[in-house]
Design a protein around this motif. Sequence first.
Motif, PDB file in Angstrom:
ATOM      1  N   SER A   3      -6.700  -2.105   6.813  1.00 24.23           N
ATOM      2  CA  SER A   3      -6.305  -1.775   8.180  1.00 24.23           C
ATOM      3  C   SER A   3      -7.534  -1.446   9.023  1.00 24.23           C
ATOM      4  CB  SER A   3      -5.333  -0.591   8.168  1.00 24.23           C
ATOM      5  OG  SER A   3      -5.865   0.444   7.371  1.00 24.23           O
ATOM      6  N   SER A  29     -10.110   4.038   4.280  1.00 29.07           N
ATOM      7  CA  SER A  29      -9.066   5.052   4.393  1.00 29.07           C
ATOM      8  C   SER A  29      -8.297   5.196   3.086  1.00 29.07           C
ATOM      9  CB  SER A  29      -8.076   4.697   5.493  1.00 29.07           C
ATOM     10  OG  SER A  29      -8.704   4.731   6.740  1.00 29.07           O
ATOM     11  N   ASN A  30      -8.775   4.586   2.047  1.00 26.76           N
ATOM     12  CA  ASN A  30      -8.119   4.662   0.740  1.00 26.76           C
ATOM     13  C   ASN A  30      -6.646   4.286   0.794  1.00 26.76           C
ATOM     14  OD1 ASN A  30     -10.563   5.622  -0.257  1.00 26.76           O
ATOM     15  ND2 ASN A  30     -10.011   7.756   0.140  1.00 26.76           N
ATOM     16  N   THR A  31      -6.344   3.224   1.560  1.00 28.61           N
ATOM     17  CA  THR A  31      -4.952   2.749   1.537  1.00 28.61           C
ATOM     18  C   THR A  31      -4.761   1.797   0.356  1.00 28.61           C
ATOM     19  OG1 THR A  31      -5.311   0.766   2.842  1.00 28.61           O
ATOM     20  CG2 THR A  31      -4.883   2.793   4.062  1.00 28.61           C
ATOM     21  N   TYR A  32      -5.838   1.305  -0.175  1.00 34.97           N
ATOM     22  CA  TYR A  32      -5.858   0.428  -1.354  1.00 34.97           C
ATOM     23  C   TYR A  32      -5.188  -0.924  -1.124  1.00 34.97           C
ATOM     24  CZ  TYR A  32      -6.907   5.032  -3.274  1.00 34.97           C
ATOM     25  OH  TYR A  32      -7.448   6.276  -3.489  1.00 34.97           O
ATOM     26  N   ALA A  33      -5.101  -1.323   0.152  1.00 30.51           N
ATOM     27  CA  ALA A  33      -4.594  -2.667   0.435  1.00 30.51           C
ATOM     28  C   ALA A  33      -5.541  -3.703  -0.152  1.00 30.51           C
ATOM     29  CB  ALA A  33      -4.466  -2.873   1.937  1.00 30.51           C
ATOM     30  N   THR A  93       0.868  -1.171   0.000  1.00 31.18           N
ATOM     31  CA  THR A  93       0.000   0.000   0.000  1.00 31.18           C
ATOM     32  C   THR A  93       0.905   1.220   0.000  1.00 31.18           C
ATOM     33  OG1 THR A  93       0.006  -0.015   2.394  1.00 31.18           O
ATOM     34  CG2 THR A  93      -1.859  -1.056   1.322  1.00 31.18           C
ATOM     35  N   ASN A 100     -19.132   5.424  -4.169  1.00 34.21           N
ATOM     36  CA  ASN A 100     -19.273   6.701  -3.465  1.00 34.21           C
ATOM     37  C   ASN A 100     -20.094   7.681  -4.304  1.00 34.21           C
ATOM     38  OD1 ASN A 100     -17.728   5.693  -1.424  1.00 34.21           O
ATOM     39  ND2 ASN A 100     -15.831   6.667  -2.095  1.00 34.21           N
ATOM     40  N   ILE A 114     -14.851   1.457  -5.782  1.00 37.61           N
ATOM     41  CA  ILE A 114     -15.252   2.119  -4.528  1.00 37.61           C
ATOM     42  C   ILE A 114     -15.645   3.566  -4.836  1.00 37.61           C
ATOM     43  CG2 ILE A 114     -14.473   2.885  -2.257  1.00 37.61           C
ATOM     44  CD1 ILE A 114     -12.672   0.483  -2.108  1.00 37.61           C
ATOM     45  N   ALA A 115     -14.836   4.196  -5.691  1.00 35.33           N
ATOM     46  CA  ALA A 115     -15.170   5.577  -6.062  1.00 35.33           C
ATOM     47  C   ALA A 115     -16.534   5.625  -6.745  1.00 35.33           C
ATOM     48  CB  ALA A 115     -14.097   6.139  -6.983  1.00 35.33           C
ATOM     49  N   SER A 155      -0.397   6.396   3.517  1.00 35.27           N
ATOM     50  CA  SER A 155      -1.843   6.291   3.690  1.00 35.27           C
ATOM     51  C   SER A 155      -2.217   5.658   5.017  1.00 35.27           C
ATOM     52  CB  SER A 155      -2.439   5.495   2.540  1.00 35.27           C
ATOM     53  OG  SER A 155      -1.972   4.167   2.590  1.00 35.27           O
ATOM     54  N   LYS A 156      -1.293   4.848   5.568  1.00 38.61           N
ATOM     55  CA  LYS A 156      -1.627   4.146   6.806  1.00 38.61           C
ATOM     56  C   LYS A 156      -1.490   5.052   8.028  1.00 38.61           C
ATOM     57  CE  LYS A 156      -0.281  -0.493   5.429  1.00 38.61           C
ATOM     58  NZ  LYS A 156       0.667  -1.568   5.715  1.00 38.61           N
ATOM     59  N   HIS A 207      -1.328  12.073   0.578  1.00 39.52           N
ATOM     60  CA  HIS A 207      -2.371  11.056   0.415  1.00 39.52           C
ATOM     61  C   HIS A 207      -3.758  11.702   0.379  1.00 39.52           C
ATOM     62  CE1 HIS A 207      -4.541   7.317   0.723  1.00 39.52           C
ATOM     63  NE2 HIS A 207      -5.189   7.783   1.783  1.00 39.52           N
ATOM     64  N   ALA A 211      -4.726  -4.368  -3.690  1.00 45.00           N
ATOM     65  CA  ALA A 211      -3.452  -5.082  -3.788  1.00 45.00           C
ATOM     66  C   ALA A 211      -3.617  -6.559  -3.471  1.00 45.00           C
ATOM     67  CB  ALA A 211      -2.422  -4.455  -2.849  1.00 45.00           C
ATOM     68  N   GLN A 246      -5.573  13.033  -3.208  1.00 46.80           N
ATOM     69  CA  GLN A 246      -6.140  12.006  -4.091  1.00 46.80           C
ATOM     70  C   GLN A 246      -7.179  11.177  -3.353  1.00 46.80           C
ATOM     71  OE1 GLN A 246      -5.400   8.545  -4.029  1.00 46.80           O
ATOM     72  NE2 GLN A 246      -3.600   8.387  -2.736  1.00 46.80           N
ATOM     73  N   SER A 247      -6.981  11.016  -2.043  1.00 47.94           N
ATOM     74  CA  SER A 247      -7.940  10.266  -1.242  1.00 47.94           C
ATOM     75  C   SER A 247      -9.290  10.990  -1.207  1.00 47.94           C
ATOM     76  CB  SER A 247      -7.382  10.099   0.167  1.00 47.94           C
ATOM     77  OG  SER A 247      -8.303   9.453   0.987  1.00 47.94           O
ATOM     78  N   GLY A 248      -9.218  12.330  -1.103  1.00 46.79           N
ATOM     79  CA  GLY A 248     -10.449  13.119  -1.103  1.00 46.79           C
ATOM     80  C   GLY A 248     -11.203  12.953  -2.409  1.00 46.79           C
ATOM     81  N   GLN A 251     -11.048  10.383  -4.372  1.00 43.79           N
ATOM     82  CA  GLN A 251     -11.578   9.018  -4.396  1.00 43.79           C
ATOM     83  C   GLN A 251     -12.859   8.945  -3.561  1.00 43.79           C
ATOM     84  OE1 GLN A 251     -10.745   6.048  -5.733  1.00 43.79           O
ATOM     85  NE2 GLN A 251     -11.605   4.519  -4.359  1.00 43.79           N
TER      86      GLN A 251
END
Lengths: 217, 645, 257
Positions: C170, C215-219, A97, C237, C233-234, A101-102, A171, C222, A174-176, A178
């Motif tokens: 997570s 949290s958009n970690t995108y794990a 990841t 939303n 997901i987007a 982001s974590k 992060h 992956a 781009q997270s916003g 998304q």
Amino acid sequence: MLLYSSITKKVLMALAGLFLVTFLCVHLGINLMLLKGDGGLMFSEAATFMGTNQVIKVFEIVLFAGFLLHILFGILVSFQNRAARPTAYACGNSSETSFFSKYMFHTGIIVFIFLVLHFIDFYFIKIGIVAPPPGIASHDFYHRTLLLFSSPWYSLLYIISFLFLGIHLNHAIQSGFQTLGWNHSKYMDAVKFIGSAYSLLITVGFSIVPLYILLSK
Amino acid sequence: MTRLNARAPEGPVAEKWTAYKAGCKLVNPNNKRKLDIIVVGTGLAGASAAASLGQLGYNVKVFCYQDTPRRAHSIAAQGGINAAKNYQNDGDSAYRLFYDTIKGGDYRAREANVYRLAEVSNQIIDLCVAQGVPFAREYGGLLTNRSFGGAQVSRTFYARGQTGQQLLLGAYGALSRQIAAGNVTLYNRRDVLDMVLVDGKARGIIARNLVTGEIERHAAHAVVLANGGYGNVFFLSTNAMGSNVTPAWSAYKKGAMFANPSFTQIHPTCIPVHGDAQSKLTLMSESLRNDGRIWVPAKLKDVERLRNKEVKPSDIPESDRDYYLERRYPAFGNLVPRDVASRAAKERCDAGFGVGTTGVAVYLDFADAIKRKGHDTIDSLYGNLFQMYQQIVAESPYETPMMIYPAVHYTMGGLWVDYELMTTIPGLYAIGECNFSDHGANRLGASALMQGLADGYFVLPYTIGNYLAAEIHTPRFDPASSEFNTAAQAVTDRLKSIKNTGAKESVDHFHRRLGKIMWEYCGMARNEAGLNEALYLIAELRGEYARGVKIPGGVNEYNPELEKACRVADFIDLGELMVRDALQRSESCGGHFREEYQTSEGEALRNDDEFAFVGAWEYKGRDAAQLHREELQFKEIKLSQRSYK
Amino acid sequence: MNLTLKIWRQKSATAEGQMVSYDVSGISADSSFFEMLDTLNQKLIMSGGDPVSFDHDCREGICGTCSLYINGRPHGPEKGVTTCQLHMRSFKDGDTIHIEPWRARAFPVISDLIVDRSAFDKIIQAGGYVSVNTGGVPDANTIPVPKEKSDEAFDAATCIGCGACVAACSNAAAMLFIGAKVSHLALLPQGQVEAAKRVQQMVACMDELGFGNCSNTYACEAECPKGISVSNIARMNREFLSAKLFAEKEKIIQDSL
């Protein structure tokens, strides 16, 4: 607020966050006026405008609301997320990841602590809750700034805070997008690039000011 | 020997279903609410039936051993689903699909059922598209088709290599909708271990909750079995690890006849066996045969050099390759039906031309197709299958030919059902792979999905009403009644007795041995001496099993070894019946190839005068069974020697 | 190959669990991960021990039953495969392998490595379908669907419901699972009719079941064995927002939310 759905919470957080991001841009613009070398004339003018204009005053309330919303939802969501996995893995997650982001919650806390200090140093003095240092008027942001940045320790703290803010933003932007559903395979790479560039700009831009003041002392 | 009557309506075959629907009894909506139906299994047949019956207003209880209905093994079907839509304007029609299915099944299926299947096939596609099944489409936005073995038209609808998965998700969606509406109750992680009969009619089941080990009783006005096929009797097969015959077998022991048990399909394109620890076989979709060319080296010295890795397959010149399917069957080439392709592969390997380290594999080569159609086209057609192959074998089919070998895949045999899909026990229905009805001695590709959904969506909802119409005055059954007590007690006793044997070897040990016997003597080619040997070996195995299977853990807890032990016990009994059935059928047809009965060219030789019947077995105690016949009458189709030359 | 396995052992849902160490030897590199576990279990059974429970069924990477968290990653180290398609050649001789069940409040452990994923069924029951009845539908070719849309819908529909996205996240969020179903149906004209209602009901159900937020970690992306994209997901939303902001409200939905 608690009853909002998970997506609504995230969307409100994202909207508030992106609003704060645009505010940072304005703030940076004003800060960079310090570099003009006109004895703080332009900077003070801008500060006075921001402090007295009625429209800006309304925006100030919106801005505070934005901070509050973003922070409260951030805390709320983090607690919910922790509750969603009561038993931790024995072997920590090693999925691929984005590293930053974590740690949004952690970087967020650091930025928040800085924000509190920043408020004490400027806003609280302005509204008279905290007494200004001797010899400086409560609305004289220019000399107040020069005084603070003349301390290398304060400048270092300031720069580190903006480093963390940069990481947060890297992060966050781009997270916003998304979260708001503005993700499209055609544009997402551009959004990610702009997000990273913008976060770099904020970190570098805000850090230039203390460095300039320190070096030109 | 009684002669079984399928009770198909009179009249021309094309009008039978219409006539049936016009004449069958209906149940009014108020009464449907008072009627309970149990459905066992949530594959395409079970899920579609449960959803459709729930939608009609019946109270449905549906059972599956998996953790969720969506995991039933229908998901593993890759290639596609047939329908006589004739979207390609290539001359398809319900009659052609009917004809191809009867012929493909080597004339051992019932005309009336097969015609009905062909007739409702189009409705399945309509419904699935409406459910949101993402079938492959042309650029114009309309559905596309591919061709499949045993047919000369393109009538197969597909969703990349995941057709079964997508169709099941459609049915699972429909089922979920009925569950949410309260019309269907789901019982997951349950093994159905016995049928309960009251006054000769099926009235309920005994299930074991796999998590708690609790024995449960469920009562209903009718029971529908949709528990799939029994290919796992061979231990190694393309079936899921949990696929089992137990619900159908318990029905057999309670009086439902079991038809054509020896008709098993060996799928020609599976990944070859790698070693002794192997637990299951993986199928590569038959659609690969559209573009892949099957070959082995023509010279034994090349076989040797390949095995020693002195040369690569691509180094063998065209002239030294034996494209044996194209050579033997010029008209159909690589697209001959499954049984023909499988036996041809076995023939080459037995003759010593097999490739790979074990020598039991043949090449499926895409080099020509890649040259002709381009890498990208092949990737879009078979990309995920190639990936899957590469993951398992660690070789890329883009660079070197795939290696394939036949493996047990589907069982055409199953519970005998009449035209209404009812078994010989009143009120007990069997649908999908667990009945015997539509594929005769061999199933054509892309027909299993069609049959499962046809039975569940469009046939059973009509025929079960015809039975239940007479049950509207029957009150709900009490699962505490003596019949349920007896059945539940029998199940409890059986579990205890299986658990408390001498403890020598694990369940898998016995299962593996059974599989070897079945593959060796009752697999792709059978003969009388071998089958007699198998009978002896199975009896011996059963004795050892009863004395020495080791099962850890308790009965009243989560115990996967105990689950397996019950299933394997039934597989051993079923294996014996399969061998008996293979012995009685002194002819070769479809998937049943008796070495004594073949043409001079090595093709299956049917004996229509003596064996144009369905062989249905009636349980007569643990090692006895009585054969009954259902004579097959071919009024529409003239019987002929199957030829794909 | 010789390996050391550290496996989560837990007798039942209510029992305490712990990591237990086992040694296995003589494993072929061509074996699948489960065949390696089969070997361990055969050894345990024959030596009077208690075999390790794990969920598995099709063993060809499509049913979504298998669910092992191997060395900190759902379905192990290889990208795009389920545990059953993981082969021992992905490990080295002498390796220590940690094997744990999926961890999430919504996925309680049933026994050893088996978890209860019926939460996913409940989410689908909340609206992950097109409400059509058997019978009475138009001809399949009545509504053309652009190939690109159909392909995109298919990409989303390949979800096998294994739960690796939740296990990897997570926050133990189920957003990719729901995003995939919402996207699959929203991209097709057949699913658009109910799109607004569907997304709201599925999200409400997800929240109720105790999954985390995204949290958009995108794990998830992956680790998804089918490579399902977070763009789903987007899209969810987007669908959710437009449903909240613009969709006509039906009385029944209002009540059910």
